[in-house]
Design an enzyme around this catalytic site. Sequence first.
Site, PDB file in Angstrom:
ATOM      1  N   ASP A 155       0.734  -1.272  -0.473  1.00  8.45           N
ATOM      2  CA  ASP A 155      -0.142   0.005   0.279  1.00  8.45           C
ATOM      3  C   ASP A 155       0.822   0.877  -0.066  1.00  8.45           C
ATOM      4  OD1 ASP A 155      -2.714   1.525   2.425  1.00  8.45           O
ATOM      5  OD2 ASP A 155      -2.172   2.225   0.775  1.00  8.45           O
TER       6      ASP A 155
ATOM      7  N   ASP B 196      -1.621   4.986  -5.412  1.00  6.31           N
ATOM      8  CA  ASP B 196      -1.881   5.126  -3.948  1.00  6.31           C
ATOM      9  C   ASP B 196      -2.277   3.600  -4.360  1.00  6.31           C
ATOM     10  OD1 ASP B 196      -4.314   5.488  -1.364  1.00  6.31           O
ATOM     11  OD2 ASP B 196      -3.043   4.055  -2.050  1.00  6.31           O
TER      12      ASP B 196
HETATM   13  O1  LIG Z   1      -5.455   4.886   3.041  1.00  2.00           O
HETATM   14  C1  LIG Z   1      -4.982   4.468   1.193  1.00  2.00           C
HETATM   15  C2  LIG Z   1      -4.091   3.358   1.299  1.00  2.00           C
HETATM   16  N1  LIG Z   1      -5.105   2.792   2.215  1.00  2.00           N
HETATM   17  C3  LIG Z   1      -6.032   1.620   1.685  1.00  2.00           C
HETATM   18  C4  LIG Z   1      -6.160   0.905   3.204  1.00  2.00           C
HETATM   19  C5  LIG Z   1      -7.808   0.069   3.037  1.00  2.00           C
HETATM   20  C6  LIG Z   1      -8.914   0.730   3.156  1.00  2.00           C
HETATM   21  N2  LIG Z   1      -9.081  -0.081   2.511  1.00  2.00           N
HETATM   22  C7  LIG Z   1      -9.624  -1.350   1.959  1.00  2.00           C
HETATM   23  C8  LIG Z   1      -9.895  -1.589   1.878  1.00  2.00           C
HETATM   24  C9  LIG Z   1      -9.966  -3.222   1.360  1.00  2.00           C
HETATM   25  C10 LIG Z   1      -7.713  -2.585   0.879  1.00  2.00           C
HETATM   26  C11 LIG Z   1      -7.847  -2.438   1.673  1.00  2.00           C
HETATM   27  C12 LIG Z   1      -7.875  -0.970   2.286  1.00  2.00           C
HETATM   28  N3  LIG Z   1      -4.881   5.553   0.905  1.00  2.00           N
HETATM   29  C13 LIG Z   1      -5.525   7.575   0.979  1.00  2.00           C
HETATM   30  S1  LIG Z   1      -4.559   8.666   1.247  1.00  2.00           S
HETATM   31  C14 LIG Z   1      -5.879  10.062   1.581  1.00  2.00           C
HETATM   32  C15 LIG Z   1      -6.935   9.261   1.581  1.00  2.00           C
HETATM   33  C16 LIG Z   1      -8.379  10.080   2.003  1.00  2.00           C
HETATM   34  C17 LIG Z   1      -8.097  10.363   2.508  1.00  2.00           C
HETATM   35  C18 LIG Z   1      -9.500  11.810   2.387  1.00  2.00           C
HETATM   36  C19 LIG Z   1     -10.242  10.800   1.409  1.00  2.00           C
HETATM   37  C20 LIG Z   1     -10.157   9.785   1.250  1.00  2.00           C
HETATM   38  C21 LIG Z   1      -9.191   9.141   0.554  1.00  2.00           C
HETATM   39  C22 LIG Z   1      -6.841   7.353   1.038  1.00  2.00           C
HETATM   40  C23 LIG Z   1      -7.909   6.773   1.321  1.00  2.00           C
HETATM   41  O2  LIG Z   1      -8.979   6.836   2.384  1.00  2.00           O
HETATM   42  N4  LIG Z   1      -7.638   5.714   0.419  1.00  2.00           N
HETATM   43  C24 LIG Z   1      -9.061   4.711   0.554  1.00  2.00           C
HETATM   44  C25 LIG Z   1     -10.796   5.196   0.067  1.00  2.00           C
HETATM   45  C26 LIG Z   1     -10.450   5.877  -0.698  1.00  2.00           C
HETATM   46  C27 LIG Z   1     -11.669   6.102  -0.648  1.00  2.00           C
HETATM   47  C28 LIG Z   1     -12.620   5.401  -0.661  1.00  2.00           C
HETATM   48  C29 LIG Z   1     -12.331   4.456   0.390  1.00  2.00           C
HETATM   49  C30 LIG Z   1     -11.345   3.892   0.571  1.00  2.00           C
END
Ligand SMILES: O=C(CNCCc1c[nH]c2ccccc12)Nc1scc(-c2ccccc2)c1C(=O)NCc1ccccc1
Length: 328
Positions: free
Chosen positions: A33, A216
């Site tokens: 990730d 990402d």
């Molecule tokens: O967290 C991560 C990467 N790891 C995900 C792990 C994970 C979290 N559920 C999972 C489910 C399956 C596998 C991995 C994961 N990326 C980032 S950077 C900034 C944001 C963000 C900040 C503010 C607003 C929006 C995004 C995110 C984010 O929340 N993405 C997930 C997401 C984005 C959009 C919708 C849903 C989730």
Amino acid sequence: AQEGSVAANPQAEDEAYVCPVTAGSSQLNLDFDTGSADLWVFATDTPSSESQGHNLYDTSSGQQIDGATWDITYQDQSGSKGVVFSDTVVVGGVTATSQAVEAATSVSTQFVQNTGSDGLLGLAFSSINTVQPQQQTTFFDTVADSLAAKLFTADLKKGEAGSYDFGYIDDSKHTGDITYVDVDNSQGFWGFTAGGYSVGDDTSAGGDSIGSAIADTGTTLLYVPSSVASAYYQNVDGAENDSSQGGYVFPCSNTLPDFHVAIGSGVFTVPGSYINYAPTDSSGSTCFGGLQGGDGQSLSIFGDIFLKAHFVVFDQTQDSPRLGFAPQ
Ligand SMILES: O=C(CNCCc1c[nH]c2ccccc12)Nc1scc(-c2ccccc2)c1C(=O)NCc1ccccc1
């Protein structure tokens, strides 16, 4: 100097990509990730009510880091927390001898139910690692100085196994030149500036700039400003932004247009077929878009929908970090 390669195996609908990792004496499948910086795992410390169906990290092989805890929450409100061990972690033959392995004592239902993933291996910058009181380094940062070259690459693919390589660039995995852009890691992410975009047969990518974005691998879809998503789906018959379904949906019978975005001196294309992400129900009549509008946050997230169409270099070989993109 170390270098190695590990398979990136897609889960159902390419929701995430998991890679085999050895932590201590345990074999785990972890979601690599680049959007987070914690290496956290299901473990023998995880309540059995939450760990059914997962491979577990056996904490007896590690040294517990006294007083260290961690707690992470993602935007979809999933998350986990726990305690920390130092242990040997091996990825594709690359060995990190004293790596912080974050053992979960609590995991949210989304991860509990996803039995194909035994945790996450963060590859963002260690500045956003959540371990307290002393922050820990990511696997990449732990091994960086021992690598032949201080970089890793992601070659994710649609519906088939790709790879992550550490310490070298395998030029057989990309066609054409690699276009490099500067990275802004001030938020701890692999941040870059995305330029103009275009839709369908217009490959000029000349429209309004998309702006700040991150690469990402941990986010499934491609999130762009709502104006960009709206302009894209104007080209899709019957498309609508349906909040009850969580975003843009459309009749599956559509042939979706390609999406082109300017990054640095290059233009990079996501095939329309990649943006037809998945049916919303078993009837298969309505499909969910792989390109979605961000819910107001200023940051675009170039998740797997975009990344799986390209070969991507996460490069710290220079004084400042940079990203490289190339057609596969
Ligand atoms: O967290 C991560 C990467 N790891 C995900 C792990 C994970 C979290 N559920 C999972 C489910 C399956 C596998 C991995 C994961 N990326 C980032 S950077 C900034 C944001 C963000 C900040 C503010 C607003 C929006 C995004 C995110 C984010 O929340 N993405 C997930 C997401 C984005 C959009 C919708 C849903 C989730």
